[in-house]
Design an enzyme around this catalytic site. Sequence first.
Site, PDB file in Angstrom:
ATOM      1  N   TYR A  55       0.844  -1.204   0.000  1.00  0.00           N
ATOM      2  CA  TYR A  55       0.000   0.000   0.000  1.00  0.00           C
ATOM      3  C   TYR A  55       0.878   1.251   0.000  1.00  0.00           C
ATOM      4  O   TYR A  55       0.654   2.186  -0.779  1.00  0.00           O
ATOM      5  CB  TYR A  55      -0.936  -0.019   1.208  1.00  0.00           C
ATOM      6  CG  TYR A  55      -1.771   1.225   1.360  1.00  0.00           C
ATOM      7  CD1 TYR A  55      -2.803   1.513   0.461  1.00  0.00           C
ATOM      8  CD2 TYR A  55      -1.533   2.136   2.390  1.00  0.00           C
ATOM      9  CE1 TYR A  55      -3.561   2.670   0.586  1.00  0.00           C
ATOM     10  CE2 TYR A  55      -2.284   3.282   2.527  1.00  0.00           C
ATOM     11  CZ  TYR A  55      -3.300   3.553   1.621  1.00  0.00           C
ATOM     12  OH  TYR A  55      -4.045   4.692   1.742  1.00  0.00           O
TER      13      TYR A  55
ATOM     14  N   GLU B 188     -11.954   6.419   4.746  1.00  0.00           N
ATOM     15  CA  GLU B 188     -11.409   7.215   5.841  1.00  0.00           C
ATOM     16  C   GLU B 188     -12.477   7.468   6.906  1.00  0.00           C
ATOM     17  O   GLU B 188     -12.186   7.483   8.104  1.00  0.00           O
ATOM     18  CB  GLU B 188     -10.851   8.545   5.325  1.00  0.00           C
ATOM     19  CG  GLU B 188      -9.565   8.425   4.539  1.00  0.00           C
ATOM     20  CD  GLU B 188      -8.373   7.958   5.368  1.00  0.00           C
ATOM     21  OE1 GLU B 188      -8.459   7.987   6.617  1.00  0.00           O
ATOM     22  OE2 GLU B 188      -7.369   7.551   4.769  1.00  0.00           O
TER      23      GLU B 188
ATOM     24  N   TRP C 245      -6.222   1.880  10.335  1.00  0.00           N
ATOM     25  CA  TRP C 245      -6.253   1.757   8.881  1.00  0.00           C
ATOM     26  C   TRP C 245      -6.021   0.311   8.457  1.00  0.00           C
ATOM     27  O   TRP C 245      -6.536  -0.142   7.448  1.00  0.00           O
ATOM     28  CB  TRP C 245      -5.223   2.680   8.238  1.00  0.00           C
ATOM     29  CG  TRP C 245      -5.155   2.517   6.751  1.00  0.00           C
ATOM     30  CD1 TRP C 245      -4.082   2.121   6.016  1.00  0.00           C
ATOM     31  CD2 TRP C 245      -6.219   2.724   5.805  1.00  0.00           C
ATOM     32  NE1 TRP C 245      -4.408   2.068   4.685  1.00  0.00           N
ATOM     33  CE2 TRP C 245      -5.714   2.436   4.528  1.00  0.00           C
ATOM     34  CE3 TRP C 245      -7.548   3.137   5.922  1.00  0.00           C
ATOM     35  CZ2 TRP C 245      -6.484   2.537   3.374  1.00  0.00           C
ATOM     36  CZ3 TRP C 245      -8.324   3.240   4.779  1.00  0.00           C
ATOM     37  CH2 TRP C 245      -7.797   2.939   3.517  1.00  0.00           C
TER      38      TRP C 245
END
Length: 203
Positions: A26, A48, A56
Amino acid sequence: MSNISTGPDGQTRCNWAGSAPEFLPYHDNEWGYPVGDNIRLFEKVCLESFQSGLSWRTILNKRENFRAAFDGFDYAKVALYTEADVDRLLQNAGIIRHRGKINAVINNAARALELEAEAGSLAAFFWSFEPDSETLPEPQTQTISPESVALSKALKKRGWKFVGPTTAFAFMQAMGLINDHARGCMCRDKAVEKRKLFTPPGA
């Protein structure tokens, strides 16, 4: 304390990239590179908002499940969701089953259509909040910025939900509006070059 570390391949990266196996691809392939695709931008706002109060890593591991559950974050489709869709999503163990956040995605999809009509595209609107790179502070030293506060206020004014300044800042980091790769990270210069080759919509 340094905010870079050496990975298993001998390359230096932002410290957080090595904190979980799924973070490495990522970080290297997505985070901090400019995005002009409306669907990807909408998806990131939604993810988000789901991250609020969570990690996350949790959201990233469920990202494909989110995409499947929300029609690939095609906001034209999501805007048409009904209470039956909310019930369906609340039964989906593959995502975060939070009624308020699910309703926010549906609301924000409708607001995205309105914003598209207003600004021409989501990308044109979001990129209008890009800060001057010369004014940015040292990377990874803040969680909000004047621009993220302004973006948050602009979205809230238009009826968007779960889009506070911290969420807006994380969005701007990830979508390349801010190059927040640490100095010395192998991806920092790569992000700079990608931004040079990128023409913001509406520019």
